[in-house]
Design a protein around this motif. Structure first.
Motif, PDB file in Angstrom:
ATOM      1  N   MET A   1      34.458  47.831  25.646  1.00  0.00           N
ATOM      2  CA  MET A   1      35.020  46.795  26.485  1.00  0.00           C
ATOM      3  C   MET A   1      36.492  46.596  26.116  1.00  0.00           C
ATOM      4  SD  MET A   1      33.652  42.912  27.028  1.00  0.00           S
ATOM      5  CE  MET A   1      32.229  43.197  28.038  1.00  0.00           C
ATOM      6  N   THR A   2      37.372  46.646  27.072  1.00  0.00           N
ATOM      7  CA  THR A   2      38.799  46.475  26.809  1.00  0.00           C
ATOM      8  C   THR A   2      39.154  45.009  26.798  1.00  0.00           C
ATOM      9  OG1 THR A   2      39.447  46.520  29.117  1.00  0.00           O
ATOM     10  CG2 THR A   2      39.272  48.649  27.992  1.00  0.00           C
ATOM     11  N   SER A   3      40.351  44.690  26.330  1.00  0.00           N
ATOM     12  CA  SER A   3      40.789  43.293  26.301  1.00  0.00           C
ATOM     13  C   SER A   3      40.923  42.745  27.718  1.00  0.00           C
ATOM     14  CB  SER A   3      42.106  43.150  25.547  1.00  0.00           C
ATOM     15  OG  SER A   3      43.115  43.875  26.207  1.00  0.00           O
ATOM     16  N   ALA A   4      41.218  43.606  28.678  1.00  0.00           N
ATOM     17  CA  ALA A   4      41.308  43.154  30.070  1.00  0.00           C
ATOM     18  C   ALA A   4      39.939  42.725  30.591  1.00  0.00           C
ATOM     19  CB  ALA A   4      41.885  44.254  30.956  1.00  0.00           C
ATOM     20  N   ASP A   5      38.870  43.376  30.090  1.00  0.00           N
ATOM     21  CA  ASP A   5      37.519  43.008  30.502  1.00  0.00           C
ATOM     22  C   ASP A   5      37.088  41.667  29.910  1.00  0.00           C
ATOM     23  OD1 ASP A   5      37.253  45.372  31.920  1.00  0.00           O
ATOM     24  OD2 ASP A   5      36.385  46.438  30.201  1.00  0.00           O
ATOM     25  N   GLN A   6      37.674  41.290  28.783  1.00  0.00           N
ATOM     26  CA  GLN A   6      37.283  40.065  28.099  1.00  0.00           C
ATOM     27  C   GLN A   6      37.992  38.835  28.650  1.00  0.00           C
ATOM     28  OE1 GLN A   6      38.158  40.992  24.059  1.00  0.00           O
ATOM     29  NE2 GLN A   6      36.365  42.298  23.801  1.00  0.00           N
ATOM     30  N   SER A   7      39.136  39.000  29.250  1.00  0.00           N
ATOM     31  CA  SER A   7      39.872  37.840  29.757  1.00  0.00           C
ATOM     32  C   SER A   7      39.233  37.336  31.047  1.00  0.00           C
ATOM     33  CB  SER A   7      41.341  38.209  30.012  1.00  0.00           C
ATOM     34  OG  SER A   7      41.422  39.167  31.029  1.00  0.00           O
ATOM     35  N   PRO A   8      39.276  36.022  31.263  1.00  0.00           N
ATOM     36  CA  PRO A   8      38.664  35.483  32.476  1.00  0.00           C
ATOM     37  C   PRO A   8      39.394  35.965  33.723  1.00  0.00           C
ATOM     38  CG  PRO A   8      39.870  33.773  31.287  1.00  0.00           C
ATOM     39  CD  PRO A   8      39.910  35.012  30.455  1.00  0.00           C
ATOM     40  N   ARG A   9      38.644  36.228  34.745  1.00  0.00           N
ATOM     41  CA  ARG A   9      39.235  36.679  35.999  1.00  0.00           C
ATOM     42  C   ARG A   9      39.857  35.482  36.706  1.00  0.00           C
ATOM     43  NH1 ARG A   9      35.538  40.157  39.755  1.00  0.00           N
ATOM     44  NH2 ARG A   9      35.873  41.577  38.048  1.00  0.00           N
ATOM     45  N   ARG A  10      41.076  35.625  37.138  1.00  0.00           N
ATOM     46  CA  ARG A  10      41.785  34.530  37.809  1.00  0.00           C
ATOM     47  C   ARG A  10      41.539  34.610  39.311  1.00  0.00           C
ATOM     48  NH1 ARG A  10      44.429  31.476  34.489  1.00  0.00           N
ATOM     49  NH2 ARG A  10      45.365  32.364  32.659  1.00  0.00           N
ATOM     50  N   ALA A  11      41.272  33.459  39.897  1.00  0.00           N
ATOM     51  CA  ALA A  11      41.104  33.383  41.347  1.00  0.00           C
ATOM     52  C   ALA A  11      42.474  33.436  41.995  1.00  0.00           C
ATOM     53  CB  ALA A  11      40.401  32.084  41.712  1.00  0.00           C
ATOM     54  N   SER A  12      42.514  33.906  43.212  1.00  0.00           N
ATOM     55  CA  SER A  12      43.785  33.945  43.917  1.00  0.00           C
ATOM     56  C   SER A  12      44.201  32.519  44.264  1.00  0.00           C
ATOM     57  CB  SER A  12      43.657  34.773  45.191  1.00  0.00           C
ATOM     58  OG  SER A  12      42.885  34.070  46.153  1.00  0.00           O
ATOM     59  N   LEU A  13      45.485  32.330  44.393  1.00  0.00           N
ATOM     60  CA  LEU A  13      46.009  31.015  44.742  1.00  0.00           C
ATOM     61  C   LEU A  13      45.504  30.574  46.110  1.00  0.00           C
ATOM     62  CD1 LEU A  13      47.701  28.617  43.963  1.00  0.00           C
ATOM     63  CD2 LEU A  13      49.719  29.839  44.797  1.00  0.00           C
ATOM     64  N   GLU A  14      45.359  31.518  47.027  1.00  0.00           N
ATOM     65  CA  GLU A  14      44.860  31.181  48.366  1.00  0.00           C
ATOM     66  C   GLU A  14      43.441  30.622  48.282  1.00  0.00           C
ATOM     67  OE1 GLU A  14      46.256  34.227  47.610  1.00  0.00           O
ATOM     68  OE2 GLU A  14      48.205  33.708  48.457  1.00  0.00           O
ATOM     69  N   LEU A  15      42.605  31.236  47.457  1.00  0.00           N
ATOM     70  CA  LEU A  15      41.238  30.759  47.285  1.00  0.00           C
ATOM     71  C   LEU A  15      41.221  29.377  46.625  1.00  0.00           C
ATOM     72  CD1 LEU A  15      38.174  31.207  47.441  1.00  0.00           C
ATOM     73  CD2 LEU A  15      38.334  32.312  45.205  1.00  0.00           C
ATOM     74  N   LEU A  16      42.033  29.198  45.595  1.00  0.00           N
ATOM     75  CA  LEU A  16      42.112  27.900  44.925  1.00  0.00           C
ATOM     76  C   LEU A  16      42.582  26.807  45.888  1.00  0.00           C
ATOM     77  CD1 LEU A  16      43.661  29.055  41.545  1.00  0.00           C
ATOM     78  CD2 LEU A  16      41.329  28.219  41.920  1.00  0.00           C
ATOM     79  N   ARG A  17      43.572  27.133  46.706  1.00  0.00           N
ATOM     80  CA  ARG A  17      44.060  26.148  47.684  1.00  0.00           C
ATOM     81  C   ARG A  17      42.998  25.836  48.734  1.00  0.00           C
ATOM     82  NH1 ARG A  17      50.258  28.421  48.292  1.00  0.00           N
ATOM     83  NH2 ARG A  17      51.206  26.957  46.809  1.00  0.00           N
ATOM     84  N   ALA A  18      42.232  26.838  49.140  1.00  0.00           N
ATOM     85  CA  ALA A  18      41.160  26.599  50.117  1.00  0.00           C
ATOM     86  C   ALA A  18      40.096  25.682  49.522  1.00  0.00           C
ATOM     87  CB  ALA A  18      40.547  27.925  50.563  1.00  0.00           C
ATOM     88  N   GLU A  19      39.727  25.907  48.262  1.00  0.00           N
ATOM     89  CA  GLU A  19      38.752  25.043  47.606  1.00  0.00           C
ATOM     90  C   GLU A  19      39.279  23.619  47.475  1.00  0.00           C
ATOM     91  OE1 GLU A  19      37.789  26.802  43.844  1.00  0.00           O
ATOM     92  OE2 GLU A  19      36.765  28.505  44.765  1.00  0.00           O
TER      93      GLU A  19
END
Length: 114
Positions: A1-19
């Motif tokens: 597992m790489t360090s990129a796999d361990q970091s939380p996935r960020r939601a897109s700003l568009e999705l966050l704004r829609a929520e």
């Protein structure tokens, strides 16, 4: 597992704004159903971008065990949000500059007097 796999996935700003838009519309509908006058409460509600900042801040607090942040940590968290999501920078700085706001939901960390 790489360090990129361990970091939380960020939601897109568009999705966050829609929520955040959905959440605000629910809040407004509930208050209207309760008989409140929109002229009395609309300016007290956060903007969509402010609500996105609060959602991201809440995720950070939760990831840190849910402990209430100090003023310094609150500043760092909000500043990091502005760095991670540059379009939210204005909302972050508005919230950081709101030390004596009348809004109940503000991000200001206050020391409880006992």
């Amino acid at each position: 597992m790489t360090s990129a796999d361990q970091s939380p996935r960020r939601a897109s700003l568009e999705l966050l704004r829609a929520e955040a838009t959905d959440e605000l519309s629910v809040l407004i509908a509930e208050r209207l159903r309760a008989g409140e006058d929109p002229w009395d409460f609309m300016e007290d509600l956060p903007s969509v971008d402010e609500l996105v900042v609060f959602m991201l801040r809440a995720e950070n607090i939760s990831a840190d065990g849910g402990s209430r942040p100090s003023a310094a940590r609150n500043y760092r968290v909000l500043r990091q949000i502005a760095l991670d999501y540059p379009p939210l920078t204005k909302a972050v700085w508005r919230l950081l500059g709101a030390s004596n706001t009348h809004r109940r939901w503000d991000a200001t960390v206050r020391i409880d007097a006992s």
